[in-house]
Design a protein around this motif. Structure first.
Motif, PDB file in Angstrom:
ATOM      1  N   GLN A   1      -7.010  -1.984   5.783  1.00  0.00           N
ATOM      2  CA  GLN A   1      -7.208  -3.202   5.009  1.00  0.00           C
ATOM      3  C   GLN A   1      -7.531  -2.869   3.559  1.00  0.00           C
ATOM      4  O   GLN A   1      -8.060  -1.784   3.275  1.00  0.00           O
ATOM      5  CB  GLN A   1      -8.339  -4.034   5.613  1.00  0.00           C
ATOM      6  CG  GLN A   1      -8.017  -4.615   6.974  1.00  0.00           C
ATOM      7  CD  GLN A   1      -9.092  -5.568   7.457  1.00  0.00           C
ATOM      8  OE1 GLN A   1     -10.221  -5.545   6.977  1.00  0.00           O
ATOM      9  NE2 GLN A   1      -8.729  -6.414   8.415  1.00  0.00           N
ATOM     10  N   PRO A   2      -7.223  -3.756   2.650  1.00  0.00           N
ATOM     11  CA  PRO A   2      -7.595  -3.529   1.245  1.00  0.00           C
ATOM     12  C   PRO A   2      -9.084  -3.232   1.119  1.00  0.00           C
ATOM     13  O   PRO A   2      -9.920  -3.890   1.763  1.00  0.00           O
ATOM     14  CB  PRO A   2      -7.227  -4.850   0.571  1.00  0.00           C
ATOM     15  CG  PRO A   2      -6.104  -5.392   1.403  1.00  0.00           C
ATOM     16  CD  PRO A   2      -6.446  -4.999   2.807  1.00  0.00           C
ATOM     17  N   GLY A   3      -9.388  -2.230   0.306  1.00  0.00           N
ATOM     18  CA  GLY A   3     -10.767  -1.798   0.154  1.00  0.00           C
ATOM     19  C   GLY A   3     -11.177  -0.711   1.117  1.00  0.00           C
ATOM     20  O   GLY A   3     -12.264  -0.134   0.969  1.00  0.00           O
ATOM     21  N   GLY A   4     -10.326  -0.417   2.067  1.00  0.00           N
ATOM     22  CA  GLY A   4     -10.636   0.589   3.071  1.00  0.00           C
ATOM     23  C   GLY A   4     -10.345   2.005   2.606  1.00  0.00           C
ATOM     24  O   GLY A   4      -9.964   2.242   1.452  1.00  0.00           O
ATOM     25  N   SER A   5     -10.538   2.932   3.518  1.00  0.00           N
ATOM     26  CA  SER A   5     -10.378   4.357   3.207  1.00  0.00           C
ATOM     27  C   SER A   5      -9.516   5.047   4.256  1.00  0.00           C
ATOM     28  O   SER A   5      -9.441   4.608   5.401  1.00  0.00           O
ATOM     29  CB  SER A   5     -11.747   5.055   3.159  1.00  0.00           C
ATOM     30  OG  SER A   5     -12.580   4.498   2.172  1.00  0.00           O
TER      31      SER A   5
ATOM     32  N   ARG B   1     -10.974   7.334  -7.292  1.00  0.00           N
ATOM     33  CA  ARG B   1     -11.125   6.800  -5.943  1.00  0.00           C
ATOM     34  C   ARG B   1     -10.444   7.691  -4.906  1.00  0.00           C
ATOM     35  O   ARG B   1     -10.355   7.305  -3.739  1.00  0.00           O
ATOM     36  CB  ARG B   1     -10.588   5.362  -5.883  1.00  0.00           C
ATOM     37  CG  ARG B   1      -9.159   5.190  -6.274  1.00  0.00           C
ATOM     38  CD  ARG B   1      -8.770   3.704  -6.388  1.00  0.00           C
ATOM     39  NE  ARG B   1      -7.358   3.546  -6.688  1.00  0.00           N
ATOM     40  CZ  ARG B   1      -6.438   3.373  -5.756  1.00  0.00           C
ATOM     41  NH1 ARG B   1      -6.792   3.297  -4.476  1.00  0.00           N
ATOM     42  NH2 ARG B   1      -5.160   3.256  -6.094  1.00  0.00           N
TER      43      ARG B   1
ATOM     44  N   ASN C   1     -10.110   6.219  -1.190  1.00  0.00           N
ATOM     45  CA  ASN C   1     -11.041   5.105  -1.028  1.00  0.00           C
ATOM     46  C   ASN C   1     -10.560   3.904  -1.823  1.00  0.00           C
ATOM     47  O   ASN C   1      -9.675   4.018  -2.686  1.00  0.00           O
ATOM     48  CB  ASN C   1     -12.432   5.522  -1.499  1.00  0.00           C
ATOM     49  CG  ASN C   1     -12.958   6.738  -0.771  1.00  0.00           C
ATOM     50  OD1 ASN C   1     -12.791   6.874   0.437  1.00  0.00           O
ATOM     51  ND2 ASN C   1     -13.584   7.636  -1.518  1.00  0.00           N
ATOM     52  N   SER C   2     -11.149   2.775  -1.549  1.00  0.00           N
ATOM     53  CA  SER C   2     -10.807   1.535  -2.262  1.00  0.00           C
ATOM     54  C   SER C   2      -9.298   1.319  -2.305  1.00  0.00           C
ATOM     55  O   SER C   2      -8.724   1.022  -3.359  1.00  0.00           O
ATOM     56  CB  SER C   2     -11.382   1.575  -3.682  1.00  0.00           C
ATOM     57  OG  SER C   2     -12.780   1.732  -3.650  1.00  0.00           O
TER      58      SER C   2
ATOM     59  N   GLN D   1      -5.629  -0.163  -2.068  1.00  0.00           N
ATOM     60  CA  GLN D   1      -5.052  -1.444  -2.447  1.00  0.00           C
ATOM     61  C   GLN D   1      -3.614  -1.521  -1.941  1.00  0.00           C
ATOM     62  O   GLN D   1      -2.986  -0.492  -1.663  1.00  0.00           O
ATOM     63  CB  GLN D   1      -5.110  -1.600  -3.956  1.00  0.00           C
ATOM     64  CG  GLN D   1      -6.514  -1.579  -4.528  1.00  0.00           C
ATOM     65  CD  GLN D   1      -7.404  -2.674  -3.959  1.00  0.00           C
ATOM     66  OE1 GLN D   1      -6.992  -3.815  -3.784  1.00  0.00           O
ATOM     67  NE2 GLN D   1      -8.647  -2.297  -3.653  1.00  0.00           N
TER      68      GLN D   1
ATOM     69  N   VAL E   1      -1.332  -0.564   3.326  1.00  0.00           N
ATOM     70  CA  VAL E   1      -2.570  -1.266   2.987  1.00  0.00           C
ATOM     71  C   VAL E   1      -2.266  -2.759   3.008  1.00  0.00           C
ATOM     72  O   VAL E   1      -1.532  -3.260   2.160  1.00  0.00           O
ATOM     73  CB  VAL E   1      -3.109  -0.841   1.618  1.00  0.00           C
ATOM     74  CG1 VAL E   1      -4.457  -1.515   1.357  1.00  0.00           C
ATOM     75  CG2 VAL E   1      -3.239   0.667   1.536  1.00  0.00           C
TER      76      VAL E   1
ATOM     77  N   SER F   1      -3.816  -6.783   4.688  1.00  0.00           N
ATOM     78  CA  SER F   1      -4.774  -7.559   5.473  1.00  0.00           C
ATOM     79  C   SER F   1      -4.066  -8.286   6.608  1.00  0.00           C
ATOM     80  O   SER F   1      -4.701  -8.993   7.387  1.00  0.00           O
ATOM     81  CB  SER F   1      -5.512  -8.539   4.572  1.00  0.00           C
ATOM     82  OG  SER F   1      -4.591  -9.378   3.886  1.00  0.00           O
TER      83      SER F   1
END
Length: 115
Positions: free
Chosen positions: A13-17, A66, A83-84, A86, A113, A115
């Motif tokens: 998901q967006p913001g994930g790693s 990131r 990380n983070s 997008q 990436v 949602s």
């Protein structure tokens, strides 16, 4: 012949790693550099990050701050911690190595990436 085997890709998901790994095996000569490139649909392959044998690293501006590339010389393995993430990071990520006897590419691992 050198084989590069990548792992760690997937859907996030967006913001994930994610942490990508790439292990080199086979007829490995002196490794000068190991790194990661990526190719998104309809775009050219681009450098993401690379690490030289002495530890010097270079990052694309788009991932700088990131992402972290690291290397285990004893295992001939390179890692990319991202990380983070997008949606624009969605691409096939390819491992690359440059050695005294030439260079090699992995088969690629998909990073999506969404949602």
């Amino acid at each position: 012949q050198v084989q590069l085997v990548e792992s760690g890709g997937g859907l996030v998901q967006p913001g994930g790693s994610l942490r990508l790994s790439c292990a080199a095996s086979g007829s490995i000569s002196s490794i000068y550099a190991m790194g990661w490139y990526r190719q998104a649909p309809g775009k050219q392959r681009e450098l993401v990050a690379i690490i030289l044998s002495g530890g010097t690293t270079t990052y694309a501006d788009s991932v700088k701050g990131r992402s972290t590339i690291s290397r285990d010389n004893a295992k001939n393995t390179v890692y990319l911690q991202m990380n983070s993430l997008q949606p624009e990071d969605t691409a096939v990520y390819y491992c690359y190595t440059s050695m005294s006897r030439g260079s090699a590419w992995g088969q690629g691992t998909q990073v999506t990436v969404s949602s």
